[in-house]
Design an enzyme around this catalytic site. Sequence first.
Site, short mmCIF file in Angstrom:
data_model
loop_
_atom_site.label_atom_id
_atom_site.label_comp_id
_atom_site.label_asym_id
_atom_site.label_seq_id
_atom_site.Cartn_x
_atom_site.Cartn_y
_atom_site.Cartn_z
N PRO A 36 0.82 -1.22 -0.14
CG PRO A 36 -0.23 -1.24 1.96
CD PRO A 36 0.62 -1.87 1.15
CB CYS A 37 1.30 3.69 -2.46
SG CYS A 37 0.00 4.31 -3.20
CD GLN A 38 -3.28 3.84 0.58
OE1 GLN A 38 -2.37 2.77 0.91
NE2 GLN A 38 -4.51 3.38 0.10
#
Length: 93
Positions: free
Chosen positions: A38-40
């Site tokens: 996940p890049c958040q």
Amino acid sequence: PSTQLFNCNVMNLVEAVRSGHPCAPKIGEVDIICGGPPCQGFSSLNNYRKLEDSKNMLVVAFLELVKLLQPSYVIIENVPNMFAMAGGLVGRE
């Protein structure tokens, strides 16, 4: 048709491999591990980003799975800032 896929939480899969669960893959049985962290938690657009974000730990678990299973190939999404955050801590891992 005989390909076995695991589409699950990587942390659960790491635990299954470590414990020797009968359904879990073993060293030498895996050709490829593919994942997209996940890049958040790494995004520079996230005003509240922090290394301790629980989603960021999925990257560490992914890398642990690679260490445990030693696949022939690994594909991991290159998330911008993932290797720059916290002085490159995730990249060194």
